[in-house]
Structures are given as structure tokens and as C-alpha cells.
Design an enzyme around this catalytic site. Structure first.
Site, PDB file in Angstrom:
ATOM      1  N   SER A   3     -58.778-107.103 -26.530  1.00  0.00           N
ATOM      2  CA  SER A   3     -59.945-107.968 -26.715  1.00  0.00           C
ATOM      3  C   SER A   3     -61.017-107.637 -25.674  1.00  0.00           C
ATOM      4  O   SER A   3     -61.498-106.500 -25.647  1.00  0.00           O
ATOM      5  CB  SER A   3     -59.500-109.434 -26.660  1.00  0.00           C
ATOM      6  OG  SER A   3     -60.526-110.273 -27.146  1.00  0.00           O
ATOM      7  N   ASP A  49     -57.642-110.896 -37.995  1.00  0.00           N
ATOM      8  CA  ASP A  49     -58.134-111.302 -36.679  1.00  0.00           C
ATOM      9  C   ASP A  49     -59.162-112.425 -36.831  1.00  0.00           C
ATOM     10  O   ASP A  49     -60.176-112.263 -37.524  1.00  0.00           O
ATOM     11  CB  ASP A  49     -58.760-110.109 -35.952  1.00  0.00           C
ATOM     12  CG  ASP A  49     -58.939-110.383 -34.471  1.00  0.00           C
ATOM     13  OD1 ASP A  49     -59.590-111.391 -34.132  1.00  0.00           O
ATOM     14  OD2 ASP A  49     -58.416-109.608 -33.662  1.00  0.00           O
ATOM     15  N   HIS A  96     -55.192-112.020 -33.780  1.00  0.00           N
ATOM     16  CA  HIS A  96     -55.673-111.614 -32.462  1.00  0.00           C
ATOM     17  C   HIS A  96     -54.642-111.840 -31.350  1.00  0.00           C
ATOM     18  O   HIS A  96     -54.879-111.463 -30.208  1.00  0.00           O
ATOM     19  CB  HIS A  96     -56.941-112.421 -32.139  1.00  0.00           C
ATOM     20  CG  HIS A  96     -57.790-111.842 -31.053  1.00  0.00           C
ATOM     21  ND1 HIS A  96     -58.505-110.672 -31.211  1.00  0.00           N
ATOM     22  CD2 HIS A  96     -58.065-112.264 -29.797  1.00  0.00           C
ATOM     23  CE1 HIS A  96     -59.171-110.407 -30.098  1.00  0.00           C
ATOM     24  NE2 HIS A  96     -58.920-111.355 -29.220  1.00  0.00           N
TER      25      HIS A  96
END
Lengths: 277, 277
Positions: free
Chosen positions: B146, B223, B255
Site C-alpha cells: 500500500s 481491493d 487489501h
């Protein structure tokens, strides 16, 4: 039953679910990993009971179990370690009350009202999971860590090989009747009659009943709670009872999930061999 | 340097260390996994940069990286994601300030005083680790998740193949110059001149410099932050730049660390192939 979350994981699904429990009289949350095979039919299930202060979440996120559950096509259920919430009795210490059920059915006030985790884990939750998910209740195995290792051993031997194909434990509490982790708690949950405690002491149950199947126990030689766990009591009991299985001491490992995650593959393979045997 | 903890893990040691950082002017904490091979000589190192709200601890406990780092004999460093503590500027939102450095050297008040994570991760921390541990700084690779995937890509390409053998990322922020995760933050850290932002946008850097080595990116099709991450920008940039590597979309994954842990083996093997060439 309410779905709290579902995440794709190693080709399967790691879910978190909540439901109103009759056994505890509270809402209870559990984690359930279903491997890809569960899409096509019921799969065996491994119960993972967690330790002091844990919820359904710790092992689910830190043990690295999904990888091997997926490899062997086994579901894993991660129950919570106690009833929780407002109106549920608690204690100032971390090792009694909420997060510290010791997996007993309490008979003493103020605990008896909600602390019925033995019934919850052995009856209500398996029934619910058998109804709601593609899990084969004829193929169950049980493991756990620390207080959950105590739970796995006492429940596993208590219900016997008619329920479980195999039992394992990571750094289990081995001698709850005579330990800072056990004596006070069993007294509060079960009262002064020590006879009622015996089914909740893994070494006692090992000497009395043992298990008609394989047992695997791992404890780290650097476990910082060695004096509370008393591994020697269980190792002696296993040997005296001629219990089939392995009691292993892993050099340099401690009590943490760094230890559990290192050996989780061994444990899941061990259970897979028993479940598919 | 202070040792906060050391746990045996997969035959190696998972340590947590703290030190007074010159770069950030604060105490900084990092995790370092050393495989067993580090007892006998310096081992390659993989940097793992974490995402928003994370500390050094999240990936260290949830990614399941140690198993494969041990298998391939690679150290993994888990730096914190920002300076922290009293006297360090912060913001009410979780995606700016403490836990949200975006791995830049800030030039703007009140951030510039402590938020110098680019220097910390690329200069000070490697130097410290090279001095204190059996790590071979001639064999480094970098990954992250991320915001940390953004960091891995921008730092990896920024320093190039003279520093890193390979770059990978899990669900990286791909277009920070034009995203709810990036535009405001780069403005606050770096000021209004958007030219200064470009080296902190993975898609921009990919188009401008690329990387003279392999790049692996994984993002889940489910995600939940897709619109903020903008994977399409990076995929397009990689293709346009003829960048060697793989941009993979994993069906059904989201995610979370359930995604990261599912594919961490692939990433560590990918880096091992580059590091051991």
C-alpha cells in the site's frame, strides 16, 4: 448469524462471524477459514483454541495457519476465548474472567451466568458451523496455544476419539490444578471441591483417560512462562500413560506467535494425516 | 541501539530494536528478521515498507514472511512508517502525519523537522544495520504494501539497480499526485510546486526512469481502495516503459494482510532469484 468480514486467503475464505450464543447468553464472534475445497463439498475441521487475552483474531492473523489449511484442504475454526461485553463478569487481572475462560462451564457466582465455554466450544459452535458451512463434523481435530492448548487437551481427551481424530497443543498449560495459571481460576469458576477441577487439568486427564489417537505437543525451551505451564507434568503423564504421540521441546523458542507460526505447518500436517488417515 | 525483543522464529531470530535517529530527530523502532545463515556470515536483505497506520510490527506479525526468508536465507527489515511521539507534528486524519509519512523528506512546516523518512530508510537505517548485524549491503531488495508499496517503488527506482537487485509491491499506491491518498499529503509535506512531487509518484517515476531489473506488483481485484490506489496508472506506465517484470491482479483478493500473506512466498522467491542471481 452475521457475517462480520470475509477475505480471500490462499484460494479460500477467511471469515469472521457473530451470533447470539445460547450457551454463554452473549453475542459471540468466531473466525473460520474455509479452503477452496469447501466450495465442492464438506471438508474436515481443525479447532484452534487461543490463549489468555486473545480473541478470535490473534491466531487468525498471526499463526500463518491458512497456508497449510489450504494445502491440506482443512477448515480451521478460531473461537473467542470467553464471553465478553457489558453485564459479563470480569476480573482486574488479565488471567481471569473475560479473555480467560479456561474453557470450563462455571458453576459459581458471578461467573456461572455466562462462562460456559466448554458447552459453547463442544456443542453449540460445532452445531452452528455444521449447519451453516461445508464442514464435515465426522472429521474433527483440535489444537490450541497456552490456555488454548490446555483447552485442546482437556476437551480433546474429554470427548475422546469418537469426536476428534487427533489432538495437538502449542506451549499448553499442563497443570492447572497446581499453578499460578489455574489454581485461583479453577477455584473461582468451579468452587472449592478440587474433584471438579480434575477434568480441567491436562496432566490429570492424561493419567486418567489419555486419548485413543495421536497427540502432539510442542513447547519452547525459552518459554518465559515455563513455571506456570509446567510442561514436565504433562510429559511425565504422557510417558506414564504410554500415550501415543510426541512431546517436543523446541530449542530457543519462546511463548509467542513467532513460535506458533514456526511449527504450525507440522501441526496441520499431523492433523491432516489423522483426518485423512 | 537498544534491543526491545528477540524471538526465535523458523530457526532464525525476529528482533525489534530502537535507536535515536539523526534523520528524524526522534527515537525510531524497527523489526529485523535474521535467518539462521546470518550466524555464519552476512546475508542479503529485503526491505519491507508498510502502509498507512502501520508500525514496524504489522507485517512482522501478520505477513508470514519469516518462513520464506528463512527458507531462502534472507534478512528482512521492517521499518516504522513515520516518526512518532510527543513533539512530532500530526494530523487528525489517519492518512497524514504519524503513521503516514509517504516516505518523503518533507520541506514544509510543521512537517520538515521530523518527517525525513526517505533519508531514514535509504541512508541511516541501512548504515546502522550494516554496522550492527550480519547483513550484506551489496545485496539488497525492496518491497512494501500500500503506502509501503509506493515507498518501495519510488525508493527502488529512485536509487536504482546499483542499490537494489529487485523491486516488488503489494497493492501499492500507484498515482499519489492524483489521488485522495497522495495529493493532499504531498502538498502538505512538499509544498505547492508539483514538480517536487514527481519522484514520489510511482507511475511518474516508472515513465521517467523505470528500473534496470525485475519488478513484481500484485493487487487484488477486490481491493476496497482501488480508486485511491489507481493500479491502472502503474500498469500502463510499466507497459509503456517496457519495464521488465509482472503486474498481476489476483482474483477476489482485497487489501488486507490475508492477501499479502497469500502471496508473500512468491515475492520472497522473486527477490531471492534476483539476490542470488
Amino acid at each position: 448469524m452475521e457475517t462480520k468480514s470475509e477475505n480471500a486467503s490462499f484460494g479460500g475464505v477467511q471469515g469472521v462471524y457473530a451470533h447470539a450464543s445460547e450457551a454463554t447468553g452473549t453475542d459471540m464472534t468466531f473466525g473460520l477459514f474455509l479452503p477452496e475445497e469447501a466450495r465442492f463439498g464438506p471438508v474436515p475441521i481443525l479447532w484452534y483454541l487461543s490463549g489468555l487475552t486473545c480473541t478470535h483474531e490473534n491466531a487468525m492473523t498471526k499463526a500463518g495457519a491458512q497456508q497449510f489449511a489450504a494445502e491440506y484442504g482443512i477448515a480451521i475454526c478460531f473461537p473467542d476465548t470467553s464471553p465478553r461485553g457489558e453485564g459479563v463478569a470480569d476480573d482486574d487481572s488479565f488471567d481471569m474472567g473475560q479473555g480467560a475462560s479456561y474453557y470450563v462451564n462455571s458453576t459459581q457466582d458471578p461467573w456461572a451466568k455466562h462462562f460456559r465455554m466448554w458447552d459453547y466450544v463442544t456443542e453449540e459452535l460445532p452445531r452452528l458451523i455444521g449447519q451453516e458451512f461445508a464442514v464435515d463434523l465426522d472429521r474433527q481435530a483440535i489444537t490450541g496455544h497456552s490456555m488454548g492448548g490446555h483447552g485442546a487437551l482437556t476437551i480433546g481427551m474429554g470427548l475422546g476419539s469418537e469426536r476428534f481424530a487427533s489432538i495437538s497443543a502449542f506451549s499448553p498449560m499442563c497443570r492447572t490444578m497446581d499453578s499460578d495459571w489455574g489454581t485461583r481460576q479453577l477455584g473461582l469458576y468451579l468452587g472449592d471441591d478440587r474433584e471438579a477441577w480434575r477434568k480441567h487439568d491436562a496432566s490429570e486427564v492424561m493419567r486418567e483417560r489419555g486419548f485413543d489417537g495421536p497427540v502432539l505437543v510442542d513447547t519452547g525451551t525459552a518459554d518465559q512462562f515455563w513455571d506456570k505451564l509446567k510442561p514436565g507434568a504433562l510429559a511425565g503423564a504422557m510417558a506414564d500413560a504410554r500415550q501415543q504421540g510426541s512431546f517436543r521441546l523446541q530449542p530457543g523458542y519462546d511463548h509467542s506467535y513467532f513460535f506458533v507460526s514456526t511449527f504450525i505447518e507440522d501441526h496441520i500436517r499431523f492433523h491432516a494425516e489423522a483426518l485423512y488417515g
